[in-house]
Every structure is written in structure tokens, then in C-alpha cells.
Design a protein around this motif. Structure first.
Motif, PDB file in Angstrom:
ATOM      1  N   LYS A 194       0.835  -1.199   0.000  1.00 57.82           N
ATOM      2  CA  LYS A 194       0.000   0.000   0.000  1.00 57.82           C
ATOM      3  C   LYS A 194       0.872   1.251   0.000  1.00 57.82           C
ATOM      4  CE  LYS A 194      -4.025  -2.021   2.303  1.00 57.82           C
ATOM      5  NZ  LYS A 194      -5.054  -1.842   3.363  1.00 57.82           N
ATOM      6  N   ILE A 195       0.446   2.241  -0.785  1.00 55.43           N
ATOM      7  CA  ILE A 195       1.141   3.532  -0.845  1.00 55.43           C
ATOM      8  C   ILE A 195       0.090   4.636  -0.712  1.00 55.43           C
ATOM      9  CG2 ILE A 195       2.632   5.050  -2.174  1.00 55.43           C
ATOM     10  CD1 ILE A 195       3.606   2.679  -3.738  1.00 55.43           C
ATOM     11  N   PRO A 196       0.168   5.460   0.327  1.00 56.02           N
ATOM     12  CA  PRO A 196      -0.748   6.604   0.395  1.00 56.02           C
ATOM     13  C   PRO A 196      -0.461   7.576  -0.754  1.00 56.02           C
ATOM     14  CG  PRO A 196       0.323   6.202   2.517  1.00 56.02           C
ATOM     15  CD  PRO A 196       1.053   5.386   1.499  1.00 56.02           C
ATOM     16  N   CYS A 197      -1.485   7.902  -1.523  1.00 53.57           N
ATOM     17  CA  CYS A 197      -1.298   8.813  -2.642  1.00 53.57           C
ATOM     18  C   CYS A 197      -2.655   9.269  -3.145  1.00 53.57           C
ATOM     19  CB  CYS A 197      -0.507   8.161  -3.784  1.00 53.57           C
ATOM     20  SG  CYS A 197      -1.399   6.826  -4.606  1.00 53.57           S
ATOM     21  N   ALA A 198      -2.634  10.312  -3.943  1.00 56.17           N
ATOM     22  CA  ALA A 198      -3.841  10.809  -4.601  1.00 56.17           C
ATOM     23  C   ALA A 198      -3.724  10.539  -6.091  1.00 56.17           C
ATOM     24  CB  ALA A 198      -4.022  12.308  -4.346  1.00 56.17           C
ATOM     25  N   LEU A 199      -4.862  10.380  -6.748  1.00 51.46           N
ATOM     26  CA  LEU A 199      -4.895  10.164  -8.190  1.00 51.46           C
ATOM     27  C   LEU A 199      -5.411  11.416  -8.876  1.00 51.46           C
ATOM     28  CD1 LEU A 199      -6.324   6.540  -8.537  1.00 51.46           C
ATOM     29  CD2 LEU A 199      -3.963   7.271  -8.258  1.00 51.46           C
ATOM     30  N   SER A 200      -4.938  11.643 -10.072  1.00 49.14           N
ATOM     31  CA  SER A 200      -5.400  12.782 -10.854  1.00 49.14           C
ATOM     32  C   SER A 200      -5.664  12.306 -12.269  1.00 49.14           C
ATOM     33  CB  SER A 200      -4.352  13.895 -10.871  1.00 49.14           C
ATOM     34  OG  SER A 200      -3.149  13.425 -11.457  1.00 49.14           O
ATOM     35  N   GLY A 201      -6.442  13.080 -13.009  1.00 51.04           N
ATOM     36  CA  GLY A 201      -6.725  12.730 -14.395  1.00 51.04           C
ATOM     37  C   GLY A 201      -7.621  11.523 -14.499  1.00 51.04           C
ATOM     38  N   PRO A 202      -8.938  11.650 -14.215  1.00 48.03           N
ATOM     39  CA  PRO A 202      -9.827  10.491 -14.280  1.00 48.03           C
ATOM     40  C   PRO A 202      -9.852   9.876 -15.660  1.00 48.03           C
ATOM     41  CG  PRO A 202     -11.086  12.526 -14.224  1.00 48.03           C
ATOM     42  CD  PRO A 202      -9.668  12.898 -13.961  1.00 48.03           C
ATOM     43  N   LYS A 203      -9.946   8.576 -15.661  1.00 48.22           N
ATOM     44  CA  LYS A 203     -10.020   7.850 -16.927  1.00 48.22           C
ATOM     45  C   LYS A 203     -10.891   6.635 -16.723  1.00 48.22           C
ATOM     46  CE  LYS A 203      -6.027   4.851 -16.141  1.00 48.22           C
ATOM     47  NZ  LYS A 203      -6.790   3.612 -16.228  1.00 48.22           N
ATOM     48  N   SER A 204     -11.339   6.041 -17.805  1.00 47.41           N
ATOM     49  CA  SER A 204     -12.140   4.836 -17.727  1.00 47.41           C
ATOM     50  C   SER A 204     -11.223   3.631 -17.678  1.00 47.41           C
ATOM     51  CB  SER A 204     -13.065   4.728 -18.954  1.00 47.41           C
ATOM     52  OG  SER A 204     -13.932   5.832 -18.989  1.00 47.41           O
ATOM     53  N   PRO A 205     -11.245   2.835 -16.610  1.00 49.93           N
ATOM     54  CA  PRO A 205     -10.354   1.694 -16.512  1.00 49.93           C
ATOM     55  C   PRO A 205     -10.743   0.628 -17.497  1.00 49.93           C
ATOM     56  CG  PRO A 205     -11.915   1.693 -14.709  1.00 49.93           C
ATOM     57  CD  PRO A 205     -12.144   2.961 -15.456  1.00 49.93           C
ATOM     58  N   PRO A 206      -9.767  -0.088 -18.060  1.00 53.05           N
ATOM     59  CA  PRO A 206     -10.072  -1.163 -18.989  1.00 53.05           C
ATOM     60  C   PRO A 206     -10.703  -2.328 -18.248  1.00 53.05           C
ATOM     61  CG  PRO A 206      -7.743  -1.158 -18.491  1.00 53.05           C
ATOM     62  CD  PRO A 206      -8.324   0.038 -17.832  1.00 53.05           C
TER      63      PRO A 206
END
Length: 434
Positions: free
Chosen positions: A417-429
Motif C-alpha cells: 500500500k502507498i498513500p497517494c492521490a490520483l489525478s486525471g480520471p479515466k475509464s479503466p479497462p
């Protein structure tokens, strides 16, 4: 203010009141329906530790209390802008058995502060959570109901009851007092929520000793990261010196000899030039491999999702890959996650004897979770130099954790596990087998 603006203002006020009242009801409900059962479960499981049963029950109960405390941290930040940092110590390597997990949890002072918050929030959360709604509803009752009832009708409790006996003055007093209570209920919601958030921060935020311990951990982590970076630079330097650099030196020598032989031995010069071409191709291949080892192009082009799927395709056994990432993490985080998964898959191929493996990547509650498992022989030991310690050091630079579950006979499951934030929403395959 026009009638339309006044209507919008009243509508906004009503919507805010409904939102704050609903949040207050959630706090009141959780303070009773969640805090009391969890408190009983935690105390009973701790009491049963001496007889052995509690060793199995207590870790789950304490982690459930921790999850509830983290939920309150999230509500405090979202509803009131009050940040409550998590003071928990990371799980030590190999804390997979119930006894070791219990020892880790009981040795963390934040666990006992969570239990104290659980107890204190039971009497505090109920009245605070109900206060905005109660004031508003009771105030409206004072405006719409109490003044119009004849004194002969018995009427509950509170300040409206004696006011009704004062005739017209009492009716006016009921309306004024009820209006004040209703307006107070409409206005107190944000203050009540922030007050409860500050109360929670007083108990759930890191203490001075915890902060000092955290500073020490970060100092150690930074030292390990610096050592790992220095070792990585030495490896790159060695690979360049022994590989590409040596080939480039040989290339230069062959071209120089070819220049000398061009007039008196054209055939020999052509042979040397052909060797130089082969040497340049080999050097280019080594340089490309070295670059891939620093930051793989597939990671830059397709992100962690595509990079992990490419790793799974290269493994000589079936791998089920499930990825649920609504966006992309920062490049250093993606790189660390990619190489951690790559190292674990290399261990699967070399040591596990597995017939099948699986990878699960998802992001929730501000954490990137990577689970790599296989159906091999098990018995993986992080202290035996299997590469897991290197993964732990790599992830520790990002405040990440690694937990290995590998009983003899398998299966082996490694959760990173790595605490982090995500940016740039995308549709997962779509997930599936690679």
C-alpha cells in the motif's frame, strides 16, 4: 433584495440546514449504533486475550475501531475543513499472524486513544448531533402550535407551556422564542459539526511523542532511501562502464582501424566496419535496457495499468489482472509501484513453483493497494533475501507498507500500500486474464 433573491437565500439556507441536520443525525446514529457495539466487542475481545480466543478476535475489533476513527477523520475534513492526521505506526514486516498483529496494535498508543475517543463520543455525539434538528423543530412548534392551543389543554414541557397562560402577551412570547430557537437551529449546524470535529481532533490527532516517533521513522526512511538511491546509481554506473561504455570504446577502436586499412586492405576495413555496426547495435540495446530499468517507456505511455499488464504478459504462467484505478498517480509513485509489482512477479517465477498468479490494483481511501498472489508452495520469508526487503525500502520512501502472508503450502499473498492521490480520471479497462 428582490423577492427572487430572497427566495434563493431562503432556499440555500434550507438546503444547508437539511445537509447539516442530516450530518448531525449521522453523527448521533454512529455514536450509538456503531460506537457502543464496537466498544463492547473490543473490550470483550481484549478481556479474552488471556484465554487465547481474544488473540483471534482482538485484532479485527481494534482494526474496526481504527476504521471508524478514520471515517470520522474523513468527515471532519470534508464537512468542517478540520484535518486530523493519522498517527498510526505502520505494520512491521511479517506481522501476519494474529498474535503478532495484536502485539503491533497494542503497542501503538494511537490504538488506546481510539478507544478513549470511542468511549467519549458516545455521550457527546448524541446531543451534539441532534441539537440543530431539535432546536429547529422545537422552535417551529413554538411558532405554529403552542400559541394557538387553549390554556385548558395540557401541553408538554419547556418554556412554551407557562407562556400560554399570559394571554396575547404569552402568544407573542411563544412566537418570538420559537422563532429564535428555529433560527438558532438553522444557524448552529456548521458550528456543531466543527465543534465535534475539533473534539475528535483533540483525541485522534498525533500526540507530541507520536510526532517525535514519526520524525524518527522519517529520518530512518530517508537514510534508507538515500542508501538505496546511492546503490542504484552505483549499479547504473557499473552497467554503463561494463556494458555500453566498453562497447563504445571497442566501436571507436574498430572505426579507427578501419580508417587505417581503408586504402591498403579494403576487405579488412569492411569487416571492421561490420563489427562496428554490430557493436553499436549491441550498445544501443544495452542502453535501451538500462533506460527501461530506470523508467520503463510503457509506464510513461500507458500508466501503471498498462505497465502491470505488460509485466503479466511477460510471466511464463497465467496471470489474472484486475485494475480499478480512476486516474493516475504521480510519476515517482507509479514507478515505485511498478517495480514493486515487477519484483514480486520475478519472485513468483523464480521461487514459488506456482501454476497461476493474480494481481489486484485499486485505489480507495487515499491509498493505492497492490496485491500480488500465487498458488505456489508458500513459505516466503521477507528476511531471507527474496527481494521483499528491497520492496519495503522502496515503498517506505512514500510512507508505504508491505504485508506478506505465505503459510507453508501456499498460497502466497503480498499486499503493498502507498498513500497517494490520483489525478486525471479515466475509464479503466475491463479486468481479465492476461
Amino acid at each position: 433584495m428582490s423577492d427572487g433573491q430572497a427566495g434563493e437565500h431562503v432556499g440555500d439556507l434550507l438546503r444547508r440546514w437539511l445537509g447539516d441536520t442530516g450530518r448531525g443525525l449521522i453523527l448521533a446514529l454512529f455514536s450509538q449504533a456503531a460506537h457502543i457495539p464496537l466498544l463492547v466487542l473490543a473490550l470483550v475481545s481484549l478481556a479474552l486475550v488471556p484465554v487465547g480466543v481474544g488473540v483471534l478476535l482482538a485484532p479485527s475489533a481494534l482494526l474496526a475501531v481504527r476504521a471508524l476513527a478514520n471515517q470520522q477523520r474523513m468527515w471532519a475534513a470534508r464537512w468542517s475543513g478540520v484535518e486530523i492526521h493519522r498517527p498510526y505506526r505502520p505494520a512491521p514486516p511479517g506481522a501476519v499472524s494474529p498474535a503478532r498483529r495484536l502485539w503491533w496494535l497494542l503497542g501503538d498508543p494511537a490504538t488506546w486513544r481510539d478507544l478513549l475517543w470511542l468511549v467519549a463520543a458516545i455521550p457527546v455525539g448524541l446531543p451534539l448531533g441532534l441539537l440543530p434538528g431539535f432546536l429547529t423543530v422545537y422552535g417551529l412548534e413554538g411558532v405554529l402550535v403552542a400559541p394557538w392551543l387553549p390554556p385548558s389543554i395540557g401541553y408538554g414541557w419547556g418554556p412554551f407551556w407557562p407562556l400560554r397562560d399570559w394571554g396575547a402577551v404569552g402568544m407573542a412570547g411563544c412566537v418570538v422564542l420559537g422563532s429564535a430557537l428555529a433560527v438558532g437551529g438553522l444557524r448552529t449546524g456548521p458550528g456543531v459539526l466543527k465543534g465535534y470535529a475539533l473534539f475528535s481532533r483533540w483525541l485522534l490527532a498525533p500526540m507530541r511523542g507520536a510526532l517525535e516517533h514519526r520524525v524518527q521513522e522519517l529520518t530512518e526512511t530517508r537514510s534508507e532511501t538515500v542508501d538505496a538511491s546511492a546503490a542504484e546509481l552505483r549499479r547504473i554506473e557499473r552497467d554503463l562502464h561494463d556494458g555500453a561504455q566498453a562497447r563504445l570504446v571497442a566501436l571507436s577502436m574498430n572505426i579507427g582501424l578501419a580508417e587505417e586499412l581503408m586504402k591498403r586492405d579494403p576487405q579488412g576495413a569492411r569487416r571492421l566496419l561490420a563489427e562496428a555496426r554490430e557493436t553499436s547495435g549491441a550498445a544501443l540495446t544495452e542502453l535501451r535496457g538500462l533506460v527501461r530499468g530506470i523508467h520503463p517507456p510503457v509506464l510513461a505511455e500507458r500508466g501503471l495499468d498498462g505497465g502491470v499488464r505488460a509485466l503479466a504478459l511477460a510471466l511464463p504462467l497465467p496471470v489474472d489482472v484486475t485494475v480499478e484505478l480512476p486516474g493516475r498517480a504521480e510519476a515517482p509513485v507509479e514507478s515505485a509501484a511498478y517495480f514493486a509489482v515487477a519484483e514480486m512477479l520475478a519472485n513468483v517465477a523464480k521461487h514459488s513453483g506456482a501454476r497461476r498468479a493474480w494481481i489486484d490494483l485499486h485505489h480507495a481511501d487515499g491509498e493505492l493497494t497492490m496485491i500480488v498472489g500465487d498458488d505456489g508452495r508458500g513459505g516466503a520469508d521477507p528476511s531471507a533475501g527474496s527481494g521483499i526487503r528491497g520492496i519495503e525500502r522502496r515503498l517506505a520512501a512514500f510512507d508505504g507498507t508491505t504485508v506478506v502472508t505465505s503459510p507453508p503450502g501456499g498460497p502466497t499473498v503480498v499486499t503493498m500500500k502507498i498513500p497517494c492521490a490520483l489525478s486525471g480520471p479515466k475509464s479503466p479497462p475491463p479486468s481479465g486474464r492476461n
